[in-house]
Enzyme design. Structure first.
Site, PDB file in Angstrom:
ATOM      1  N   ASP A  39      -1.759  11.076  14.553  1.00 46.77           N
ATOM      2  CA  ASP A  39      -2.794  10.359  13.817  1.00 46.77           C
ATOM      3  C   ASP A  39      -2.850  10.886  12.382  1.00 46.77           C
ATOM      4  OD1 ASP A  39      -5.045   9.253  12.745  1.00 46.77           O
ATOM      5  OD2 ASP A  39      -6.391   9.846  14.373  1.00 46.77           O
ATOM      6  N   TYR A 128      -4.227  -0.108  -2.460  1.00 46.07           N
ATOM      7  CA  TYR A 128      -3.087   0.182  -1.584  1.00 46.07           C
ATOM      8  C   TYR A 128      -1.933   0.748  -2.415  1.00 46.07           C
ATOM      9  CZ  TYR A 128       1.199  -0.873   1.047  1.00 46.07           C
ATOM     10  OH  TYR A 128       2.440  -0.803   1.640  1.00 46.07           O
TER      11      TYR A 128
HETATM   12  N1  LIG Z   1       4.810  -4.569   5.376  1.00 47.43           N
HETATM   13  C1  LIG Z   1       5.246  -4.720   4.122  1.00 47.43           C
HETATM   14  O1  LIG Z   1       5.389  -5.843   3.614  1.00 47.43           O
HETATM   15  C2  LIG Z   1       5.612  -3.511   3.293  1.00 47.43           C
HETATM   16  C3  LIG Z   1       6.035  -3.706   1.975  1.00 47.43           C
HETATM   17  C4  LIG Z   1       6.399  -2.591   1.222  1.00 47.43           C
HETATM   18  C5  LIG Z   1       6.324  -1.327   1.766  1.00 47.43           C
HETATM   19  N2  LIG Z   1       5.897  -1.167   3.051  1.00 47.43           N
HETATM   20  C6  LIG Z   1       5.827   0.197   3.576  1.00 47.43           C
HETATM   21  O2  LIG Z   1       6.759   0.303   4.642  1.00 47.43           O
HETATM   22  C7  LIG Z   1       6.276   1.230   5.621  1.00 47.43           C
HETATM   23  C8  LIG Z   1       6.302   0.590   6.991  1.00 47.43           C
HETATM   24  O3  LIG Z   1       5.473  -0.564   6.949  1.00 47.43           O
HETATM   25  P1  LIG Z   1       5.374  -1.596   8.161  1.00 47.43           P
HETATM   26  O4  LIG Z   1       5.607  -2.952   7.609  1.00 47.43           O
HETATM   27  O5  LIG Z   1       6.196  -1.117   9.311  1.00 47.43           O
HETATM   28  O6  LIG Z   1       3.830  -1.448   8.456  1.00 47.43           O
HETATM   29  P2  LIG Z   1       3.038  -1.738   9.816  1.00 47.43           P
HETATM   30  O7  LIG Z   1       3.788  -2.668  10.677  1.00 47.43           O
HETATM   31  O8  LIG Z   1       1.642  -2.057   9.374  1.00 47.43           O
HETATM   32  O9  LIG Z   1       3.078  -0.312  10.508  1.00 47.43           O
HETATM   33  C9  LIG Z   1       2.297   0.760  10.059  1.00 47.43           C
HETATM   34  C10 LIG Z   1       1.999   1.596  11.268  1.00 47.43           C
HETATM   35  O10 LIG Z   1       1.170   2.684  10.832  1.00 47.43           O
HETATM   36  C11 LIG Z   1       0.213   2.875  11.843  1.00 47.43           C
HETATM   37  N3  LIG Z   1      -0.963   3.584  11.358  1.00 47.43           N
HETATM   38  C12 LIG Z   1      -1.988   3.119  10.602  1.00 47.43           C
HETATM   39  N4  LIG Z   1      -2.912   4.088  10.456  1.00 47.43           N
HETATM   40  C13 LIG Z   1      -2.449   5.168  11.136  1.00 47.43           C
HETATM   41  C14 LIG Z   1      -2.941   6.459  11.379  1.00 47.43           C
HETATM   42  N5  LIG Z   1      -4.130   6.875  10.917  1.00 47.43           N
HETATM   43  N6  LIG Z   1      -2.207   7.319  12.123  1.00 47.43           N
HETATM   44  C15 LIG Z   1      -1.010   6.924  12.645  1.00 47.43           C
HETATM   45  N7  LIG Z   1      -0.499   5.707  12.477  1.00 47.43           N
HETATM   46  C16 LIG Z   1      -1.212   4.842  11.713  1.00 47.43           C
HETATM   47  C17 LIG Z   1      -0.142   1.493  12.328  1.00 47.43           C
HETATM   48  O11 LIG Z   1      -0.713   1.572  13.598  1.00 47.43           O
HETATM   49  P3  LIG Z   1      -1.837   0.498  14.039  1.00 47.43           P
HETATM   50  O12 LIG Z   1      -1.155  -0.841  13.959  1.00 47.43           O
HETATM   51  O13 LIG Z   1      -2.184   0.956  15.397  1.00 47.43           O
HETATM   52  O14 LIG Z   1      -2.939   0.657  13.014  1.00 47.43           O
HETATM   53  C18 LIG Z   1       1.212   0.832  12.355  1.00 47.43           C
HETATM   54  O15 LIG Z   1       1.853   1.013  13.600  1.00 47.43           O
HETATM   55  C19 LIG Z   1       4.875   1.641   5.144  1.00 47.43           C
HETATM   56  O16 LIG Z   1       4.975   2.862   4.452  1.00 47.43           O
HETATM   57  C20 LIG Z   1       4.478   0.549   4.177  1.00 47.43           C
HETATM   58  O17 LIG Z   1       3.566   1.019   3.200  1.00 47.43           O
HETATM   59  C21 LIG Z   1       5.546  -2.229   3.835  1.00 47.43           C
END
Ligand SMILES: NC(=O)c1ccc[n+]([C@@H]2O[C@H](COP(=O)([O-])OP(=O)(O)OC[C@H]3O[C@@H](n4cnc5c(N)ncnc54)[C@H](OP(=O)(O)O)[C@@H]3O)[C@@H](O)[C@H]2O)c1
Length: 301
Positions: A39, A128
Site C-alpha cells: 500500500d 496529477y
Molecule cells: N493510464 C494512463 O493513461 C497513463 C498515462 C501516462 C502515465 N501513466 C503512468 O503509468 C503507470 C501505470 O498506470 P496504469 O495505466 O497501469 O494505471 P492503473 O491501471 O490506474 O493502475 C494503477 C494501480 O495503482 C494502484 N494503486 C492506487 N493507489 C494505490 C496505493 N495506495 N497503494 C497501492 N496501489 C495503489 C491501483 O489500485 P486500485 O485500482 O485498487 O486503486 C492500480 O492497480 C502509472 O505510474 C501512471 O501514472 C499512465
C-alpha cells in the site's frame, strides 16, 4: 534476481506480472496484500517490505491515476505519487537496488506540436502531473539506480478503456462527439511491460543505461482519430453500431468541462530510448488492433 512489483493489478502491473516472470523471482503486491504491505499510503509498511524482501529490482506500477479526482484529493495523490516514491527511492539507494518507475507526459505544459524530449522543461498543468513530477524528482535526487519511463494514453484489453467506452457509446447513442485537439500516442500496457523487462535485462549488463526515458507507441492520434479507428475496426468486423466512424463529431477540448486541465500536446519523442536499448516501437495502430481483436471477440452487446 529478486523483483518486487508494486501495483500488480493495474493495467501496466498486470502485464508486468507476465513480462517480469522470466527475469527472476517476482513478489507482486497490491494495496490489499497481506504478508507484505504493497500500500503506497503506508510509508512504514513500504520500508518494511523492501527491507524484508531485499529485492534487486523494485518495479513501481502503482500510482494514483484519477486525473480529475486528484484536484480534490491532492494529499492522497501526493502521498502515492510523490512521497511513497521518495521512500522507495531511498530504500533502493540503501539496498543498491534498481528502481523502475512510470511517469507521464502530463509533466509537460502541452504547448506546441513538437514531441517532448527528456530534456524539455516541465510545467504540469494539473495536480496529477505535479505529483508525478515530484515522484520523478525524488528518484533523481535520491541518487538511486533508476529507470523512469514517461508514457502517454495507456490502454489494455483488461478493464475499462477508451476503446471500450467508444464501442459502448456507439452502440447506445445516436451521436458521438470526441475531442479533436489533443494529440498523443495510445500506448499498450503490454508494450510498456515488455520494454520494461527488456530494459531491466539490459541494465543488469550495462548499468550506465539508467535514467529517464520517453516510452510510447509510434505515430500520433487525436482522441477523435483514435475513436474513428476503433469504430472502423468494429464495423469491419460486422458489429452493429448506431454511430459509424465517419459520423463521429470533432469537438474542441473546451466542449468538455473537466476538473483537471489536459495538455493538448502529449506527443513524446522516444529516440533516446530506442537508441539506448536498440528497440523498435511499433505504431499505435498495431497495438490497438490487437487489443480490439481481443475486446471485440468477447464483446457483449
Ligand atoms: N493510464 C494512463 O493513461 C497513463 C498515462 C501516462 C502515465 N501513466 C503512468 O503509468 C503507470 C501505470 O498506470 P496504469 O495505466 O497501469 O494505471 P492503473 O491501471 O490506474 O493502475 C494503477 C494501480 O495503482 C494502484 N494503486 C492506487 N493507489 C494505490 C496505493 N495506495 N497503494 C497501492 N496501489 C495503489 C491501483 O489500485 P486500485 O485500482 O485498487 O486503486 C492500480 O492497480 C502509472 O505510474 C501512471 O501514472 C499512465
Amino acid at each position: 534476481m529478486k523483483i518486487l512489483l508494486l501495483g500488480k493489478n493495474g493495467q501496466v502491473g498486470w502485464e508486468l506480472q507476465r513480462s517480469l516472470a522470466p527475469l527472476g523471482e517476482v513478489l507482486a503486491l497490491d494495496a490489499r496484500s497481506i504478508d507484505y504491505s504493497g500500500d503506497l499510503t503506508d510509508l512504514n509498511g513500504l520500508v518494511s517490505t523492501v527491507q524484508r524482501y531485499k529485492p534487486n529490482v523494485i518495479v513501481n506500477a502503482a500510482a494514483y491515476t484519477a486525473v480529475d479526482k486528484a484536484e480534490s484529493e491532492p494529499l492522497l495523490a501526493m502521498r502515492v505519487n510523490a512521497e511513497a516514491v521518495a521512500v522507495l527511492a531511498k530504500q533502493a539507494c540503501l539496498l543498491g537496488s534498481l528502481l523502475v518507475h512510470y511517469s507521464t507526459d502530463y509533466v509537460f505544459p502541452g504547448t506546441g506540436e513538437k514531441p517532448w524530449t527528456e530534456s524539455d522543461t516541465t510545467a504540469p498543468l494539473n495536480l496529477y502531473g505535479l505529483s508525478k513530477h515530484q515522484g520523478e524528482t525524488a528518484i533523481q535526487e535520491s541518487g538511486c539506480q533508476h529507470l523512469i519511463f514517461r508514457t502517454s494514453w495507456v490502454y489494455s484489453a483488461r478493464g475499462s478503456n477508451f476503446a471500450r467506452t467508444m464501442l459502448r457509446l456507439a452502440i447506445e447513442r445516436d451521436s458521438l462527439k470526441v475531442i479533436d485537439d489533443q494529440f498523443g500516442a495510445p500506448t499498450s500496457a503490454e508494450l510498456l511491460a515488455d520494454v520494461s523487462a527488456h530494459a531491466i535485462w539490459a541494465f543488469q549488463r550495462q548499468p550506465g543505461l539508467g535514467g529517464l526515458y520517453h516510452l510510447a507507441a509510434g505515430g500520433e492520434a487525436s482522441w477523435n482519430s483514435y475513436a474513428r479507428f476503433v469504430l472502423n475496426q468494429a464495423e469491419a468486423k460486422g458489429m452493429a453500431l448506431k454511430v459509424s466512424a465517419k459520423d463521429i463529431e470533432a469537438v474542441p477540448t473546451s466542449a468538455y468541462l473537466t476538473a483537471a486541465k489536459r495538455p493538448a500536446n502529449s506527443r513524446l519523442n522516444t529516440e533516446k530510448l530506442r537508441m539506448a536499448f536498440s528497440l523498435y516501437l511499433p505504431d499505435w495502430q498495431s497495438g490497438v488492433t490487437r487489443m480490439l481483436t481481443e475486446v471485440l471477440e468477447n464483446y457483449k452487446c
